[in-house]
Design a protein around this motif. Sequence first.
Motif, short mmCIF file in Angstrom:
data_model
loop_
_atom_site.label_atom_id
_atom_site.label_comp_id
_atom_site.label_asym_id
_atom_site.label_seq_id
_atom_site.Cartn_x
_atom_site.Cartn_y
_atom_site.Cartn_z
N THR A 241 11.05 12.83 13.38
CA THR A 241 10.69 14.05 12.67
C THR A 241 11.05 15.26 13.54
OG1 THR A 241 8.90 12.97 11.47
CG2 THR A 241 8.81 15.37 11.64
N THR A 242 11.99 16.07 13.05
CA THR A 242 12.47 17.21 13.83
C THR A 242 11.92 18.54 13.33
OG1 THR A 242 14.44 17.22 12.40
CG2 THR A 242 14.60 16.04 14.50
N TYR A 243 11.26 18.52 12.18
CA TYR A 243 10.56 19.71 11.69
C TYR A 243 9.42 19.23 10.81
CZ TYR A 243 9.28 24.04 9.39
OH TYR A 243 8.57 25.12 8.94
N LEU A 244 8.25 19.87 10.96
CA LEU A 244 7.10 19.50 10.14
C LEU A 244 6.18 20.69 9.98
CD1 LEU A 244 5.42 17.22 8.74
CD2 LEU A 244 4.28 16.89 10.95
N ASP A 245 5.82 20.97 8.72
CA ASP A 245 4.74 21.91 8.45
C ASP A 245 3.94 21.37 7.28
OD1 ASP A 245 6.07 22.61 6.09
OD2 ASP A 245 6.87 24.49 6.88
N GLY A 246 3.16 22.20 6.63
CA GLY A 246 2.26 21.71 5.60
C GLY A 246 2.92 21.23 4.34
N ASP A 247 4.17 21.64 4.07
CA ASP A 247 4.80 21.22 2.82
C ASP A 247 6.27 20.82 2.96
OD1 ASP A 247 6.07 23.63 3.19
OD2 ASP A 247 5.39 24.54 1.32
N LEU A 248 6.81 20.79 4.17
CA LEU A 248 8.20 20.38 4.33
C LEU A 248 8.38 19.59 5.62
CD1 LEU A 248 11.32 22.17 3.20
CD2 LEU A 248 11.34 21.31 5.54
N ARG A 249 9.21 18.59 5.54
CA ARG A 249 9.47 17.72 6.68
C ARG A 249 10.95 17.42 6.77
NH1 ARG A 249 8.22 11.92 5.64
NH2 ARG A 249 9.14 10.73 7.34
N VAL A 250 11.48 17.47 7.99
CA VAL A 250 12.87 17.09 8.25
C VAL A 250 12.85 15.90 9.20
CG1 VAL A 250 15.07 17.80 9.23
CG2 VAL A 250 13.71 19.44 7.92
N ALA A 251 13.60 14.87 8.84
CA ALA A 251 13.65 13.67 9.67
C ALA A 251 15.10 13.24 9.84
CB ALA A 251 12.84 12.54 9.06
N ARG A 252 15.37 12.57 10.97
CA ARG A 252 16.72 12.07 11.24
C ARG A 252 16.65 10.63 11.69
NH1 ARG A 252 20.79 15.83 11.21
NH2 ARG A 252 20.14 18.03 11.20
N GLY A 253 17.68 9.87 11.28
CA GLY A 253 17.77 8.47 11.62
C GLY A 253 18.58 8.24 12.88
N PRO A 254 18.88 6.97 13.20
CA PRO A 254 19.57 6.63 14.44
C PRO A 254 20.96 7.27 14.57
CG PRO A 254 18.59 4.69 13.45
CD PRO A 254 18.45 5.78 12.45
N SER A 255 21.65 7.47 13.45
CA SER A 255 22.99 8.08 13.47
C SER A 255 22.94 9.56 13.12
CB SER A 255 23.92 7.34 12.51
OG SER A 255 24.04 5.98 12.88
N ARG A 256 21.76 10.16 13.26
CA ARG A 256 21.51 11.57 12.94
C ARG A 256 21.62 11.86 11.45
NH1 ARG A 256 18.43 13.86 16.01
NH2 ARG A 256 19.26 15.96 15.60
N GLU A 257 21.57 10.82 10.61
CA GLU A 257 21.53 11.07 9.17
C GLU A 257 20.29 11.88 8.84
OE1 GLU A 257 20.23 6.68 9.74
OE2 GLU A 257 21.59 8.14 10.67
N LEU A 258 20.41 12.71 7.83
CA LEU A 258 19.42 13.75 7.57
C LEU A 258 18.59 13.44 6.33
CD1 LEU A 258 18.28 16.63 8.06
CD2 LEU A 258 20.23 17.49 6.75
N TYR A 259 17.28 13.68 6.44
CA TYR A 259 16.37 13.57 5.30
C TYR A 259 15.50 14.82 5.28
CZ TYR A 259 17.57 8.62 5.91
OH TYR A 259 18.25 7.43 6.09
N VAL A 260 15.52 15.53 4.16
CA VAL A 260 14.67 16.69 3.97
C VAL A 260 13.71 16.35 2.84
CG1 VAL A 260 14.55 19.14 3.38
CG2 VAL A 260 16.50 18.26 4.70
N LEU A 261 12.41 16.48 3.09
CA LEU A 261 11.40 16.05 2.12
C LEU A 261 10.34 17.11 1.94
CD1 LEU A 261 11.78 13.47 4.47
CD2 LEU A 261 11.18 12.26 2.37
N SER A 262 9.85 17.22 0.70
CA SER A 262 8.76 18.16 0.38
C SER A 262 7.50 17.36 0.08
CB SER A 262 9.12 19.02 -0.84
OG SER A 262 10.09 19.98 -0.50
N LYS A 263 6.37 17.86 0.56
CA LYS A 263 5.11 17.17 0.34
C LYS A 263 4.62 17.40 -1.08
CE LYS A 263 1.24 15.87 3.22
NZ LYS A 263 0.52 16.17 4.48
#
Length: 267
Positions: A241-263
């Motif tokens: 998890t490279t960014y986290l707040d109350g309603d948004l999260r950014v995560a990256r996998g082993p190959s730096r693949e990107l996931y942006v998610l909203s709570k």
Amino acid sequence: MRFATGLLAILLTSARGLSLPRAPRLTLGSNRIVKILLSEVEPCDVDSHSGVNPRATAVGVEPLKVELRLTAARVNRGFTASANKSDRLQLLTAELESANTEIAPTSSEQLPGKWRLDFTDAADVLSLGVLPVAEIGDIWQNISPSKEPGEFNAQNVVELLPIGSALFATLGLRSAVEYTVDATCSVQSPMRLGLVFNGVRAKPVLPSSLQISLPPLSAALPRQLVERLQELTADRVFLETTYLDGDLRVARGPSRELYVLSKVDES
């Protein structure tokens, strides 16, 4: 800016090798040139002590989040993204990551919950978009604390819809299959969770007018096997998890693949 900074450096370096009888008197014109050159030197984007981008925090992250979500929605979470749009989303995400103030997401109370996928560039997820027999509905991840210390439980859910689902929905005949991959997550660092996928489930969701609920089909791995897989894959299968707040999260996998998610607010 780079040209002006380089020119100033050359002028200063050359001046060190000159032997002048006395310092020249600055005129109004020369003083103005120095001011122009210095004014073009921009401050560092990232604070060397905190690692936080002061420019992003000055304007606030909300405009970044709005643009990120809007752009992601226009490219259907990445399924229809062009190279230019994908690059733009990567740039917005990187700027958001540089403004992250949550240094230990794996111990944050904001991490658990239901997270809906807004954007990804992960090939394994985007490959779902070429399924010939189904459309892709919502994709989300449920994270909850485990009974075991230092662990979380995660359910990665993909909603598969029949072709032409929008038409069926207008007729009140919306149906789907929720395909769930269960995972055990172990805390590897303040930012990283190791993942072991330990089970799968498929649950049909029929139109509400039918008033019928079918049980899910499921399969799970024994706990002992999960623990062994955690040992074998700890350095290769993880989510950071490279960014986290109350309603948004950014995560990256082993190959730096990107996931942006909203709570998702389920209150």
